[in-house]
Design a protein around this motif. Structure first.
Motif, PDB file in Angstrom:
ATOM      1  N   LYS A 542       5.271 -61.366 -64.167  1.00  0.00           N
ATOM      2  CA  LYS A 542       5.595 -60.167 -64.944  1.00  0.00           C
ATOM      3  C   LYS A 542       4.323 -59.386 -65.277  1.00  0.00           C
ATOM      4  O   LYS A 542       4.284 -58.150 -65.151  1.00  0.00           O
ATOM      5  N   LYS A 543       3.272 -60.102 -65.675  1.00  0.00           N
ATOM      6  CA  LYS A 543       2.007 -59.456 -66.033  1.00  0.00           C
ATOM      7  C   LYS A 543       1.391 -58.755 -64.818  1.00  0.00           C
ATOM      8  O   LYS A 543       0.911 -57.629 -64.900  1.00  0.00           O
ATOM      9  N   VAL A 544       1.435 -59.436 -63.662  1.00  0.00           N
ATOM     10  CA  VAL A 544       0.852 -58.878 -62.436  1.00  0.00           C
ATOM     11  C   VAL A 544       1.585 -57.607 -62.021  1.00  0.00           C
ATOM     12  O   VAL A 544       0.971 -56.596 -61.681  1.00  0.00           O
ATOM     13  N   ILE A 570      16.060 -61.890 -61.412  1.00  0.00           N
ATOM     14  CA  ILE A 570      14.615 -62.139 -61.398  1.00  0.00           C
ATOM     15  C   ILE A 570      13.843 -60.826 -61.289  1.00  0.00           C
ATOM     16  O   ILE A 570      12.815 -60.633 -61.941  1.00  0.00           O
ATOM     17  N   GLY A 571      14.348 -59.896 -60.474  1.00  0.00           N
ATOM     18  CA  GLY A 571      13.697 -58.597 -60.328  1.00  0.00           C
ATOM     19  C   GLY A 571      13.603 -57.848 -61.645  1.00  0.00           C
ATOM     20  O   GLY A 571      12.562 -57.274 -61.972  1.00  0.00           O
ATOM     21  N   ASP A 572      14.705 -57.840 -62.406  1.00  0.00           N
ATOM     22  CA  ASP A 572      14.708 -57.172 -63.709  1.00  0.00           C
ATOM     23  C   ASP A 572      13.731 -57.843 -64.672  1.00  0.00           C
ATOM     24  O   ASP A 572      13.080 -57.179 -65.484  1.00  0.00           O
ATOM     25  N   GLU A 573      13.640 -59.168 -64.574  1.00  0.00           N
ATOM     26  CA  GLU A 573      12.773 -59.919 -65.488  1.00  0.00           C
ATOM     27  C   GLU A 573      11.299 -59.586 -65.278  1.00  0.00           C
ATOM     28  O   GLU A 573      10.536 -59.467 -66.232  1.00  0.00           O
ATOM     29  N   VAL A 574      10.883 -59.410 -64.008  1.00  0.00           N
ATOM     30  CA  VAL A 574       9.452 -59.227 -63.742  1.00  0.00           C
ATOM     31  C   VAL A 574       9.034 -57.765 -63.578  1.00  0.00           C
ATOM     32  O   VAL A 574       7.844 -57.460 -63.583  1.00  0.00           O
ATOM     33  N   GLY A 575       9.991 -56.845 -63.386  1.00  0.00           N
ATOM     34  CA  GLY A 575       9.640 -55.425 -63.281  1.00  0.00           C
ATOM     35  C   GLY A 575       9.670 -54.865 -61.873  1.00  0.00           C
ATOM     36  O   GLY A 575       8.953 -53.915 -61.562  1.00  0.00           O
ATOM     37  N   LYS A 646      -4.648 -62.610 -58.853  1.00  0.00           N
ATOM     38  CA  LYS A 646      -5.798 -61.898 -58.291  1.00  0.00           C
ATOM     39  C   LYS A 646      -5.406 -60.606 -57.573  1.00  0.00           C
ATOM     40  O   LYS A 646      -6.275 -59.866 -57.119  1.00  0.00           O
ATOM     41  N   LEU A 647      -4.118 -60.342 -57.469  1.00  0.00           N
ATOM     42  CA  LEU A 647      -3.665 -59.176 -56.711  1.00  0.00           C
ATOM     43  C   LEU A 647      -4.114 -57.852 -57.337  1.00  0.00           C
ATOM     44  O   LEU A 647      -4.658 -56.987 -56.630  1.00  0.00           O
ATOM     45  N   THR A 714      -8.762 -58.369 -65.110  1.00  0.00           N
ATOM     46  CA  THR A 714      -7.313 -58.192 -65.301  1.00  0.00           C
ATOM     47  C   THR A 714      -6.614 -59.499 -65.621  1.00  0.00           C
ATOM     48  O   THR A 714      -5.538 -59.498 -66.190  1.00  0.00           O
ATOM     49  N   SER A 715      -7.199 -60.644 -65.220  1.00  0.00           N
ATOM     50  CA  SER A 715      -6.494 -61.906 -65.420  1.00  0.00           C
ATOM     51  C   SER A 715      -6.876 -62.587 -66.728  1.00  0.00           C
ATOM     52  O   SER A 715      -6.410 -63.662 -67.040  1.00  0.00           O
ATOM     53  N   HIS A 716      -7.788 -61.944 -67.486  1.00  0.00           N
ATOM     54  CA  HIS A 716      -8.212 -62.583 -68.729  1.00  0.00           C
ATOM     55  C   HIS A 716      -7.391 -62.070 -69.896  1.00  0.00           C
ATOM     56  O   HIS A 716      -6.800 -61.025 -69.845  1.00  0.00           O
TER      57      HIS A 716
END
Length: 716
Positions: A542-544, A570-575, A646-647, A714-716
């Motif tokens: 979701k964050k990515v 799942i699509g709705d959950e992650v955006g 990392k994307l 971005t990952s921190h």
């Protein structure tokens, strides 16, 4: 690599232009079929049977030294210095260019002598000539040789300018031009060395020796002498020397050097470990699975080197442009030198001086170096942060991506589903017997759903003592096998579409609305069981997806073989913005082709099941490259960790790299254009000309080297 294909390490290539000339010279040797210079890695790949003496003769114009790559690598691993402080870097630069500083001192004394004795200039002239001989001899010698062969490169331009300046008596300005040009080359060489050191530091990640058990004794041996199957012993605080599987012990391993993951990972019996990672605590006994030249880090190093040869379109354009640019500058300089005196009758000496200044301004050093330093810096920085980008062309393509497609299982989700419900659809069969046959059949495949069902049956304590024959894979939909008295078919609901009763339809739909994947079991002619499985969404997904949205990836697509209800949940959950479900591999390929017609598209998958879609996308991005050789080999970009965190960093770095290249080209051309405009009022001097050229070179190299220090925030 065949016997006639060999890699050599090269020392002495001071600029991209020299590297291109060396490549042409080597290709022209009778004993060489083809040659490719990797300027960033200081290597040349040769097909043929030349001797090292022949190769060095081809690079004699630059005093290039050539070494066997294998022997040089071992020396380099021992000699590569640790990261230096800024003070140490400056100190190193001064030590490596002592002749240049001595020549500069001679110039200072020369100008002092000229000021103190304005009438008698013999001493100042002697000092100037000595400085030119010390710092400019190789420049003039190579420039004259190039002029004889009508090779109008930057050294030829500088030689004409220096010769012309001497002829009109401008000794003071000529010597400054020579010194500043030498300084410009030294800065360019120093910056490329720092970029190469950054990449070479990858080679130091894995230890040179390993502790193994031989003849019932623990001994330290070079990693090259360790065989696949040997037991590797790693104590707390030691680096793991080779890839392998943990056979005994438990420890926390920091994998940041390989995957870029900042959080250490617990490793225990059966877990995979990688060369170059750090055992923080505990003791591990590891069965070696790959030789020293086949480890993940070895492949990453090799692929990073290969990536530097694949030029970005922007880099290829600059190199083509530079070929026409240099002759054009010579024509402009000639025009400036002769047209005004012929047309207006002005002083020939003044306009000859202006024309020589134009030649110095037109030196293409900064323009040529503007892209390769940026590309190499970007690729090596990405590799250090767990992202393998396999060429400048892919780095540039990634910067343009506005549509990104994702596989679901193993990409957005963990790829390790669990059985959450088993529903008996009919009576009249022995539950444990059917489950035993289901597990026996599923054991013949490595699909994540199959593994989950087998694990469920094992946990339930059901004995799998059934023998299956005539196993048939129903591509993308299920599997069928024959037992002694029964034929079992296991698959997705659409495989049994014509056989589903209304109540079964309702059961399936209810499970799918909960975000579960449904598998049906058919024994002979009877649908007897529904198995519901649920895969967990990766915590980072979701964050990515949110970060990608902020980066301007406006279309985020899911391509999955799962049911539309499950996929949509799942699509709705992650955006995810667009969900395409019930897809076979060929369907995924078709959708990627359709998306690519609209705008550049990237496909993110596991590098195996999604191979056709990954190959067709403008950028194929594979996850988990550290554990999947296929991902390293097939994808354009590989995320070495087993998640997408990392994307966004990869996208951000690619855009920053391309922005840096554009700025560098703008700086290189902008400063030259500003200097050339000074010709109109007749204000251009050799001082201004060389300062604009050196200033442009210094600015573009420093700007490009900033990419070496781009961290993943971005990952921190």
């Amino acid at each position: 690599m065949t016997e006639n294909n060999k890699t050599y390490h090269v020392e002495g290539m001071t600029c991209a232009n020299c590297a291109a000339k060396f490549e042409r010279n080597v290709t022209g040797l009778p004993s060489v079929t083809s040659a490719t210079v990797n300027f960033g890695a200081s290597k040349i790949y040769v097909e043929g049977t030349p001797t090292i003496e022949e190769l060095e003769a081809a690079g004699a114009f630059e005093n290039i030294a050539v070494y066997d790559d294998q022997s040089h690598q071992q020396t380099q691993q021992q000699e590569t210095s640790e990261n230096l402080t800024m003070f140490e870097m400056v100190k190193q630069f001064f030590i490596n260019n002592q002749t240049l500083w001595f020549s500069t001192l001679l110039i200072v004394f020369g100008y002092l002598s000229q000021w103190m004795h304005p009438v008698d200039t013999r001493l100042s002239l002697l000092l100037f000539v000595t400085a030119i001989a010390m710092s400019g001899w190789s420049l003039i010698k190579e420039g004259l040789r190039n002029l004889i062969h009508f090779d109008f490169d930057m050294r030829a331009l500088m030689t004409i300018a220096v010769t012309g300046g001497v002829l009109i008596g401008e000794w003071g300005e000529v010597v400054v031009v020579v010194i500043l040009f030498a300084l410009s080359e030294a800065l360019e060489r120093f910056s490329m060395d720092k970029v190469r050191e950054s990449m070479a530091s990858l080679m130091k990640i894995a230890p040179d020796t390993a502790t193994i058990l031989r003849q019932e004794q623990l001994i330290d041996v070079p990693v090259e002498d360790v065989n696949v199957g040997d037991l590797l012993y790693v104590k707390a605080g030691q680096k793991i020397a080779l890839d392998g599987i943990v056979r005994s012990g438990q420890a926390t391993v920091n994998q940041a050097t390989i995957t870029g993951e900042s959080i250490p990972v617990e490793k225990t019996n059966g877990d995979e470990v990688f060369a170059g990672t750090l055992n923080q605590d505990g003791h591990l006994e590891i069965e070696v699975t790959k030789g020293s030249d086949e480890t993940t880090i070895a492949k990453v190093i090799a692929l990073v080197e290969e990536a530097q040869i694949k030029k970005a379109p922007a880099q290829a354009f600059i190199e083509r442009f530079a070929r026409y640019y240099t002759p054009l500058i010579m024509l402009i300089a000639l025009g400036v030198a002769i047209i005004p005196p012929l047309v207006t009758g002005e002083n020939w000496s003044d306009w000859l001086y202006q024309g020589l200044s134009v030649l110095v301004v037109g030196c293409p050093c900064a323009l040529i170096i503007s892209t390769p330093v940026s590309i190499v810096s970007g690729i090596s920085t990405a590799a250090k942060n767990g992202v393998l980008i396999k060429g400048g062309i892919h780095l540039e393509q990634l910067s343009k991506i506005k549509t990104m497609a994702f596989d679901k299982t193993g990409t957005l989700t963990k790829g390790s589903p669990n059985v959450v419900d088993v529903v008996q659809l009919t009576d009249g069969y022995a539950y444990e017997d059917v489950m035993a046959r289901v597990a026996a059949l599923e054991q013949t495949t490595q699909h994540p759903l199959a593994r989950a069902i087998v694990a469920y049956v094992e946990d339930a304590g059901i004995t799998m003592n059934q023998t299956v024959k005539q196993v048939q894979t129903l591509t993308g939909q299920g599997i069928r096998g024959v037992f002694k008295r029964h034929t079992m078919t296991i698959g997705q609901p659409q495989l049994f579409e014509t056989e589903l009763a209304t109540d079964v339809h309702e059961q399936i739909e209810m499970q799918q609305q909960l975000g579960r994947t449904v598998v049906l079991v058919k024994q002979d002619d009877m649908l007897c069981m529904l198995i519901a499985l649920q895969d967990q969404v990766r915590p980072q997904s979701k964050k990515v997806i949110s970060q990608l949205s902020k980066l301007g990836v406006t279309k985020r697509v899911m391509l999955t073989g799962d049911h539309v209800f499950t996929a949509k949940t799942i699509g709705d959950e992650v955006g995810i913005t667009d969900v395409y479900a019930n897809l076979m591999p060929e369907d995924k390929l078709r959708y990627i082709e359709q998306l690519a017609e609209i705008q550049p598209v990237a496909m993110v998958g596991d590098g195996v099941n999604d191979a056709p879609a990954l190959a067709r996308a403008n950028v194929g991005i594979a996850m988990g490259g550290a554990s999947a050789d296929t991902a390293l080999e097939t994808a354009d970009v590989a995320l070495l960790s087993n998640d997408m965190s990392k994307l966004p960093y990869a996208v951000r770095l690619s855009r920053l790299t391309m922005r840096t290249i554009k700025w560098n080209v703008g700086i290189a051309l902008g400063l030259k254009i500003l200097a050339l405009l000074l010709v109109i009022p007749g204000w251009l001097t050799l001082w201004i000309a060389i300062m604009s050229d050196m200033g442009a070179t210094l600015l573009v190299t420093l700007n490009a080297m900033r990419l070496l220090y781009v961290k993943d925030v971005t990952s921190h």
